[in-house]
Motif scaffolding. Structure first.
Motif, short mmCIF file in Angstrom:
data_model
loop_
_atom_site.label_atom_id
_atom_site.label_comp_id
_atom_site.label_asym_id
_atom_site.label_seq_id
_atom_site.Cartn_x
_atom_site.Cartn_y
_atom_site.Cartn_z
N GLY A 79 0.79 -1.23 0.00
CA GLY A 79 0.00 0.00 0.00
C GLY A 79 0.82 1.27 0.00
N GLY A 80 2.10 1.14 -0.18
CA GLY A 80 2.96 2.32 -0.24
C GLY A 80 3.04 2.87 -1.66
N VAL A 81 3.83 3.93 -1.82
CA VAL A 81 4.00 4.58 -3.12
C VAL A 81 5.49 4.71 -3.41
CG1 VAL A 81 3.49 6.63 -4.51
CG2 VAL A 81 1.89 5.90 -2.74
N VAL A 82 5.86 4.42 -4.65
CA VAL A 82 7.24 4.57 -5.11
C VAL A 82 7.34 5.86 -5.92
CG1 VAL A 82 9.07 3.58 -6.52
CG2 VAL A 82 7.63 2.09 -5.11
N TRP A 83 8.33 6.69 -5.60
CA TRP A 83 8.57 7.93 -6.33
C TRP A 83 9.98 7.90 -6.89
CZ3 TRP A 83 4.30 10.85 -6.61
CH2 TRP A 83 3.34 10.75 -5.60
N LEU A 84 10.11 8.05 -8.20
CA LEU A 84 11.40 8.20 -8.85
C LEU A 84 11.44 9.61 -9.42
CD1 LEU A 84 14.02 6.66 -9.67
CD2 LEU A 84 12.91 6.20 -11.87
N TYR A 85 12.37 10.43 -8.92
CA TYR A 85 12.30 11.86 -9.27
C TYR A 85 13.71 12.46 -9.32
CZ TYR A 85 12.86 12.45 -4.20
OH TYR A 85 13.32 12.41 -2.91
N LEU A 86 13.79 13.66 -9.85
CA LEU A 86 15.02 14.43 -9.86
C LEU A 86 14.96 15.46 -8.74
CD1 LEU A 86 15.56 15.22 -13.66
CD2 LEU A 86 16.82 13.58 -12.26
N SER A 87 16.07 15.61 -8.04
CA SER A 87 16.20 16.63 -7.01
C SER A 87 17.65 17.08 -6.98
CB SER A 87 15.79 16.09 -5.64
OG SER A 87 16.01 17.06 -4.64
N GLU A 88 17.87 18.39 -7.13
CA GLU A 88 19.23 18.94 -7.21
C GLU A 88 20.03 18.22 -8.29
OE1 GLU A 88 20.38 21.64 -5.65
OE2 GLU A 88 18.31 21.85 -4.96
N ALA A 89 19.34 17.93 -9.40
CA ALA A 89 19.95 17.31 -10.59
C ALA A 89 20.48 15.91 -10.32
CB ALA A 89 21.05 18.20 -11.17
N ARG A 90 19.99 15.25 -9.26
CA ARG A 90 20.34 13.88 -8.96
C ARG A 90 19.09 13.02 -9.07
NH1 ARG A 90 23.76 12.29 -4.06
NH2 ARG A 90 24.39 10.74 -5.62
N LEU A 91 19.28 11.73 -9.37
CA LEU A 91 18.18 10.79 -9.44
C LEU A 91 17.94 10.22 -8.04
CD1 LEU A 91 16.20 9.22 -11.30
CD2 LEU A 91 17.95 7.42 -11.40
N ARG A 92 16.70 10.34 -7.60
CA ARG A 92 16.36 9.84 -6.26
C ARG A 92 15.15 8.92 -6.34
NH1 ARG A 92 19.19 12.89 -2.46
NH2 ARG A 92 20.02 14.85 -3.28
N LEU A 93 15.16 7.90 -5.48
CA LEU A 93 14.02 7.00 -5.35
C LEU A 93 13.59 7.02 -3.89
CD1 LEU A 93 13.20 3.68 -6.94
CD2 LEU A 93 13.30 3.71 -4.45
N GLN A 94 12.29 7.13 -3.71
CA GLN A 94 11.75 7.19 -2.36
C GLN A 94 10.52 6.28 -2.29
OE1 GLN A 94 9.71 10.78 -0.27
NE2 GLN A 94 11.93 11.14 -0.13
N VAL A 95 10.45 5.48 -1.24
CA VAL A 95 9.27 4.64 -0.99
C VAL A 95 8.59 5.18 0.26
CG1 VAL A 95 8.42 2.33 -0.51
CG2 VAL A 95 10.39 2.64 -2.03
N GLN A 96 7.33 5.57 0.10
CA GLN A 96 6.58 6.14 1.21
C GLN A 96 5.37 5.27 1.53
OE1 GLN A 96 5.38 10.13 0.35
NE2 GLN A 96 7.48 10.92 0.16
N LYS A 97 4.99 5.34 2.81
CA LYS A 97 3.77 4.68 3.24
C LYS A 97 3.18 5.49 4.38
CE LYS A 97 1.73 0.34 4.85
NZ LYS A 97 1.98 -1.06 5.24
N ALA A 98 1.97 5.92 4.18
CA ALA A 98 1.25 6.70 5.20
C ALA A 98 2.06 7.92 5.62
CB ALA A 98 0.92 5.82 6.40
N GLY A 99 2.69 8.56 4.66
CA GLY A 99 3.45 9.76 4.95
C GLY A 99 4.82 9.52 5.53
N ARG A 100 5.20 8.24 5.71
CA ARG A 100 6.49 7.90 6.30
C ARG A 100 7.41 7.33 5.22
NH1 ARG A 100 8.32 3.30 9.16
NH2 ARG A 100 6.27 2.34 8.80
N VAL A 101 8.67 7.79 5.21
CA VAL A 101 9.64 7.33 4.22
C VAL A 101 10.21 5.99 4.68
CG1 VAL A 101 11.80 7.84 3.04
CG2 VAL A 101 10.19 9.68 3.52
N PRO A 137 3.90 15.04 -4.78
CA PRO A 137 4.45 16.01 -3.83
C PRO A 137 5.68 16.75 -4.39
CG PRO A 137 5.23 13.84 -3.28
CD PRO A 137 4.34 13.67 -4.49
N PHE A 138 6.10 16.37 -5.59
CA PHE A 138 7.29 16.96 -6.19
C PHE A 138 6.90 17.85 -7.38
CE2 PHE A 138 8.24 12.66 -4.61
CZ PHE A 138 9.15 12.97 -3.60
N ASN A 139 7.89 18.52 -7.94
CA ASN A 139 7.64 19.31 -9.15
C ASN A 139 7.34 18.37 -10.30
OD1 ASN A 139 8.23 21.74 -7.86
ND2 ASN A 139 10.42 21.52 -8.25
N ALA A 140 6.51 18.84 -11.22
CA ALA A 140 6.25 18.07 -12.43
C ALA A 140 7.49 18.09 -13.32
CB ALA A 140 5.05 18.64 -13.18
#
Length: 1312
Positions: free
Chosen positions: A416-438, A508-511
């Motif tokens: 039931g969590g969410v996977v986010w693959l995104y750019l931040s400060e020109a780096r590739l980051r992956l974050q797995v969240q569940k209920a607002g917790r990383v 929650p991130f920039n498009a």
């Protein structure tokens, strides 16, 4: 004519035809044939159609077939109409029309072009505007001529807006002509290349031109390599999508190339790019697409001939040299000096060799990209049905300029969590969240916002989770989560849909803004064309089958070396250390002259000046000497010292070159804009002739003027071409038969010196001295720094005495960036300063009210205004400064020192300012709302308009504009008086206790116990006899009913007398510090009564700190103020008249027999410490003693040392932080022999050694005597001994004209 000659002539003719048809029309060329009207229905495609009678085949201009045009099933921005022209064609214009007999038409649209029907490229006007204007009804035709013709086979039109009362409806036509070319394809294999070996006859040319078109998907590889004599070669190589011009010596891979230039960007976009290289002598003109850069090449290439051209690769032993990769792509119309090399290959010419797999067609791989242009963009895909449930695999490539943005997100199926693959400060980051917790975080890669394609891979299998971006170090990261990372739901790329009730994706991130391609889900390719046809997934606000990335920094819009950075939508300029400011580093930070700095209130010092404002010449560091009547700009060179000449063995002449601290263009511009320039040229000689006679050949000469300089045979102080020295012009040479003192050839030291003032001959570049080898010849020379004063631009003014009067100039050209600056003064409440019109565009600056200035313009996007409101009236007849700037990013307006007002330019709009009328100054073309008043120093893009020259021949306008003290008079401080001049003003400091250009510099002196300064007032009978006394001694009323006394002091002595004034009637005024360190004012205004003592309550005045005292008396009322303490008031009991004053004494008072015993004892002690800015009514006795001792009634006894003990150093915000310490120590000793700087003395003579020994002995004796003298002192002087001598127009002790060079560590002492 033989076969070879015919073939060459045919090739040249074909090349000329190809070039003319590729890059614009000529006067004779006609390229406007209708291209669509005769096409069959199968040549038309569309996204959809409303019905069979609304099919795309009916979309022909002025036709009524079917339903009278094309209309799609749904009217939205995802519809398109495509036309296949059958072959690559030159397209010059597009025309649109609505659907016949309906309310359906387009009001705006986009144009796309392609060679293959894929990889579309949007056509843009002015590189910024993507949309075209459409129709206003269904029948009228709107035609748009393309500014740059497009070469394409396929055309696609995308509706943006349409009639709100109807739907999308379209008929169209395109115009152009056939396009033919020779194409060659290189497959990028190791040996795929073309080599052209030049015949010896063709090699020897002074001009080489190579041109071609290329397209590629690979961002690196050798495109072109020219090899010539001595192993010298030039290469053009693709690196990260940019073209690099490299120079090499030697034909080995180990030879390190020299980088000469970089041009172009994003050249790996699989679109055609034009490349041309033209060699002309010592420089290359390198052109990529529409942008040309001039490149200076090393001197060894001046006589370099090309022997061999390699295209695609440079082979050595069948392997590529230099570049790691060979070129993979297509070439078109490859020409060398008019020869079509592809045509030569087809005819198997022996000079051309083809290696590897080369074809005569362009095989283009189909790579479908998708563009995410805005915040609402997203792509939603369903995971393939055949995928396993124990993990997920996603691969894709992306390119962007943004540092942040969401690339991919999905919900995990079990946790039931969410996977986010995104750019931040020109780096590739992956974050797995569940209920607002990383739950998990990974990061990889860096600098991923560089616009390059970056491959990304996300893998989750068997308890391992990894992300990878590229192949560089640090490009991967992995983890072993305790939960499975998999999904059975949708995957969202780039962003999330707009919020709704069934929200599956909350970002929650920039498009993401950028491009993606090669999407692979669980090892299955995603067909984006199927997505575009809405048969797979869903999307919003995407541009499919194109990558719409734009490099806004290539070419850079940042001027003057500003560093360009960008995001997806905008670019930014970093102007640090450039000397310029503003959105594109266009506006100069520094003033244009020393004159301008002076009128900002600055004093002497080192300053950066920008002689052409916003023009191309960079700022330069100069010294501004503001201590004289004129404001001098001083530019140093590498040898301003008096230098002795040492003969060289085997050389009959000495040649000396002078290198200036300013560059060539800076020097010439500074000289040109100055009213007067001069340079000292002196020659000291003994048995060394200089110029000989006017009829004979000169022994010596100098070169001066622009570039290396022109030969000059006259000397300082004489006229150009005279072959004389100053004494010859004045008729006072030591030998009347010669025109120079040195030409007398005597054994005694002589000198010829003077100023060179002919601006066309300045600066002095080099000096050649000829008569230096004879026995007994000795000589020394000095070439002083270049000194200039006056700014012709700063004071260039015109007065408009009527509202209908104006000046006109040629059209102002400021297409991409324009800055306008000027000063004005007026009594009128409104008027137009400047106006220039175009067909639709215009630019105008006006005074709209007595408190508001408006800058208005139109570049095709509609009128824009920038306003600045002043809190004070602008029609006060004072000078006010206006600075307006308009560029591709913004418009700004500055008024005086008020904050700038700005207006941002539209992000997607016109930015070329196109004007065609005359430029009106002081009025308008309609002669309405003219300006009445003065305009001065009007500059457009750094170029000054000569208002005075034009005003002299224009009725109603007068050259010049007097009256500057109303604006600049406040710069004169401390009772200094502003005096008007034709160009500027002058501060008269004669009635001030201060000195300096603004009467701002304290006049201070260090006193010893034996020092006395006595100022004698005029006796009554002398006053009546001599009414024209000097300003420093004027005192017409000998009976005083009041005084204004002020001074500053610093001492540790108590008691001590600071100030004493006596009279012929034994009356006096004394200012002293008593034994309790308090101030006492003693008045004795009645000789028959005791003195009245006024004691201040302020303590600790003998603490060695600087204190300021002000005393004011009006009859019997006295006020005393010390520093910032409260004013203290006293009353006298005497009648309040100070009769027949005699003298004023500072320091020890001599002849004190008539004084009270107590005061006599105190004045006999003298004063030890510092006195500064002593002022008694209108008298400045200390200033008179220090600056005018010979012309003032002062008597100085004992040592008086001018000091800076009373000064407070103010910071100069305009001066350079790091300035050069300049020295000028030339002088003379002995019988006319020059004193030569020891560093530059060319012979170590024994006499010099002896002189040094004697100097050391004398110095030691002087120091010993000084020490013994100081031992007798009862007071140890704590003040600063060294003081920089502040030169002034009223200071007569200047050693040299370059007064800033005098050492600041040598205080002057006066002994009488």
């Amino acid at each position: 004519m033989d076969l070879g000659t015919k073939r060459v002539a045919g090739i040249i003719a074909q090349v000329a035809l190809l070039l003319s048809s590729s890059y614009g029309t000529t006067g004779e060329e006609v390229c406007d044939s209708a291209l669509v009207s005769n096409l069959p229905p199968l040549s038309f495609r569309s996204s959809s159609q409303l019905s069979s009678s609304h099919a795309p085949g009916f979309a022909k201009l002025n036709r009524r077939d079917g339903a009278g045009g094309w209309s799609p099933l749904i009217s939205d921005r995802y519809q398109w109409l495509e036309v296949d022209l059958g072959e690559r064609t030159k397209i010059t214009a597009v025309a649109t029309q609505g659907r016949y007999g309906s309310s359906d038409w387009l009001t705006s649209y986009l144009l796309m072009f392609s060679d293959t029907g894929h990889n579309w490229k949007q056509y843009r006007q002015e590189d910024s505007i993507g949309s075209f204007p459409g129709n206003s009804n269904a029948d009228s035709v709107v035609q748009y001529k393309l500014q740059q013709p497009a070469i394409a086979r396929f055309l696609r039109l995308i509706p943006l807006d349409w009639n709100p009362s109807g739907r999308i409806g379209l008929r169209l036509e395109t115009y152009g002509c056939p396009y033919t070319s020779d194409v060659m394809g290189l497959d990028g294999s190791g040996s795929s290349s073309l080599v052209y070996r030049l015949s010896p006859v063709l090699r020897q040319t002074s001009r080489d031109v190579i041109s071609l078109k290329f397209k590629t998907l690979r961002n690196s590889g050798t495109l072109l390599h020219a090899e010539g004599e001595r192993g010298l070669s030039l290469s053009l190589e693709l690196e990260r999508g940019k073209l690099q011009l490299l120079l090499r010596q030697g034909r080995t891979s180990s030879s390190e190339p020299r980088h000469l230039a970089s041009l172009g960007s994003l050249l790996d976009d699989q679109h055609w790019h034009y490349l041309a290289v033209e060699r002309r002598g010592s420089h290359l003109n390198l052109t990529v697409d529409k942008h040309t850069e001039r490149v200076q090449i090393p001197a060894e290439f001046n006589h370099w001939d090309i022997e061999q051209l390699s295209i695609g690769a440079v082979l050595g032993s069948q392997k590529p040299l230099f570049s790691k990769t060979t070129f993979h792509g297509c070439l078109e119309n490859l020409l060398y000096n008019g020869l079509n090399l592809i045509e030569l290959v087809k005819h198997k010419d022996h000079q051309v060799t083809v290696m590897g797999n080369v074809t005569f067609s362009c095989a283009e791989p189909v790579s479908v990209s998708v563009t995410f242009p805005g915040p609402q963009s997203f792509l939603q895909l369903q995971r393939p049905s055949a995928s396993t449930s124990d993990g997920v695999s996603v691969r894709f490539q992306f390119r962007t300029w943004n540092k942040a943005g969401l690339l991919l997100t999905f919900e995990m199926s079990q946790e039931g969590g969410v996977v986010w693959l995104y750019l931040s400060e020109a780096r590739l980051r992956l974050q797995v969240q569940k209920a607002g917790r990383v739950l998990l975080e990974l990061s990889a890669g860096s600098a991923l916002n560089d616009g390059q394609w970056h491959p990304v891979e996300l893998n989750s299998r068997r308890g391992r989770l990894s992300i990878t971006v590229g192949k560089e170090e640090g490009g991967s990261a992995q983890a072993s989560p305790s939960f499975p990372v998999t999904t059975e739901s949708h995957l969202f790329f780039g962003g999330c849909p707009a919020e709704d009730d069934r929200q599956e994706c909350r970002n929650p991130f920039n498009a993401f803004q950028g491009c993606m391609r090669l999407l692979i889900l669980d090892n299955q390719n995603v067909d984006l064309i199927t997505v575009q046809q809405k048969q797979l997934g869903s999307y919003s606000n995407l541009q499919i089958d194109m990558c719409g990335i734009i490099d806004r920094c290539s070419p850079s819009r940042c001027e003057h070396g500003g560093l360009c950075s960008q995001s997806w939508t905008v670019f930014h300029c970093n102007c640090s250390d450039s000397g310029y400011s503003g959105a594109i580093c266009h506006s100069p930070v520094y003033e244009q002259s020393c004159e301008a700095y002076k009128h900002n209130g600055n004093t002497s010092g080192h300053f950066y000046i920008d002689v052409d404002g916003s023009g191309p010449i960079k700022p330069q560091l100069v010294y501004c000497n503001m201590t004289e009547e004129h404001t001098w700009m001083v530019i140093q060179h590498n040898n301003t010292e008096l230098t002795r000449v040492r003969p060289s063995t085997g050389a009959n002449q000495l040649s000396v070159h002078f290198d200036y601290s300013a560059k060539e263009e800076q020097l010439l511009a500074a000289i040109s804009q100055s009213e007067h320039c001069e340079q000292e040229l002196s020659y000291h000689c003994r048995k060394s002739r200089l110029l000989n006679t006017p009829e004979g050949s000169p022994f010596s000469w100098w070169l001066g003027g622009p570039g290396p300089g022109r030969l000059q045979t006259y000397w300082g102080g004489a006229q150009p071409g005279s072959q004389q020295c100053a004494c010859g012009l004045q008729g006072d040479c030591v030998d009347p038969q010669h025109y120079c003192n040195c030409d007398a050839d005597r054994k005694e030291w002589a000198e010829d010196s003077g100023l060179l003032t002919h601006k066309e001959s300045l600066p002095v570049r080099s000096l050649v001295l000829g008569d230096i080898q004879r026995p007994g010849s000795e000589a020394a020379y000095r070439v002083g720094p270049l000194r200039c004063h006056g700014d012709k631009n700063f004071w260039n003014a015109a007065f408009f005495d009527k509202e209908t009067s104006y000046l006109h100039f040629p059209t102002f050209h400021g297409e991409l960036s324009a800055d306008i600056s000027f000063l004005f003064k007026t009594t009128a409440s409104s008027g137009v300063f400047l106006e220039n019109l175009g067909i639709k565009d215009f630019i105008r600056i006006e005074l709209s009210s007595s408190t508001q200035v408006v800058f208005s313009f139109d570049v095709g996007n509609g009128p824009l205004e920038v306003r600045v409101e002043s809190s004070v009236p602008l029609n006060d007849n004072r000078w006010h400064r206006v600075r307006a700037e308009r560029n591709v990013k913004e418009a700004s307006l500055r008024l005086d020192g008020l904050p700038a007002a700005t207006q941002e330019a539209p992000a997607d709009g016109h930015f070329h300012l196109q004007l065609n009328s005359q430029l009106f100054i002081g009025g308008t073309a309609s002669r309405q709302k003219g300006f009445r008043g003065c305009i001065r120093s009007l500059q457009l893009n750094g170029v000054t308009l000569d208002l005075e020259e034009r005003a002299e021949i224009t009725p109603g306008v007068q050259p010049g504009c007097p009256g500057h003290c109303s604006s600049y008079g406040s710069l004169c401080q401390n009772q200094g008086r502003c005096v008007e001049r034709a160009n500027g003003f002058h501060c008269d400091c004669s009635l001030s206790a201060y000195t300096g250009v603004f009467c701002h510099s304290e006049v201070s002196a260090s006193f010893k116990s034996g020092t006395s300064v006595s100022y004698t007032f005029k006796e009554p009978y002398e006053l009546s006899r001599n009414s024209s006394a000097l300003p420093s001694s004027i005192y017409s009323d000998m009976t005083l009913r009041g005084e204004n006394v002020s001074l500053s002091f610093r001492t540790s002595q108590s008691p001590a007398v600071l100030f004493y004034v006596n009279s012929y009637y034994r009356e006096y005024l004394a200012l002293l510090i008593n034994k309790h360190d308090k101030l006492e004012v003693r008045y004795k205004l009645d000789s028959s009564r005791d003195a009245e003592v006024l004691r201040s309550r302020v303590r600790s005045l003998a603490n060695g700190q600087l204190h300021t005292v002000t005393i004011r008396r009006v009859t019997d009322s006295v006020s005393v103020q010390i520093d910032q303490n409260a004013k203290e008031d006293f009353n006298l009991t005497s009648d309040g008249e100070f009769n027949a004053i005699k003298s004023l004494v500072l320091g020890r008072v001599h002849g004190s027999d008539d004084l009270d015993p107590d005061l006599a004892r105190l004045v006999s002690l003298g004063f030890t410490g510092c006195l500064s800015v002593v002022h008694f009514n209108s008298i400045s006795p200390l200033k008179a003693a220090l600056l005018h001792p010979d012309t003032s009634p002062v008597i100085i006894t004992g040592p008086l040392v001018r000091s800076n003990c009373g000064s407070s150093t103010l910071s100069n915000p305009y001066a350079a932080e790091n300035t050069h310490q300049l020295s000028d120590q030339s002088g003379s000793v002995g019988s006319g022999q020059p004193l030569v700087n020891a560093i530059r003395t060319d012979s170590a003579l024994i006499g010099g050694v002896i002189a040094v020994v004697i100097f050391v002995i004398v110095t030691g004796l002087a120091i010993t005597a000084r020490f013994l003298y100081r031992r007798k002192e009862t007071y140890r002087n704590q003040e600063v001994k060294g003081v920089k001598q502040e030169d002034s127009q009223d200071f007569p002790f200047n050693n040299q004209a370059e007064s800033q060079n005098v050492s600041s560590e040598n205080p002057k002492e006066y002994f009488i």
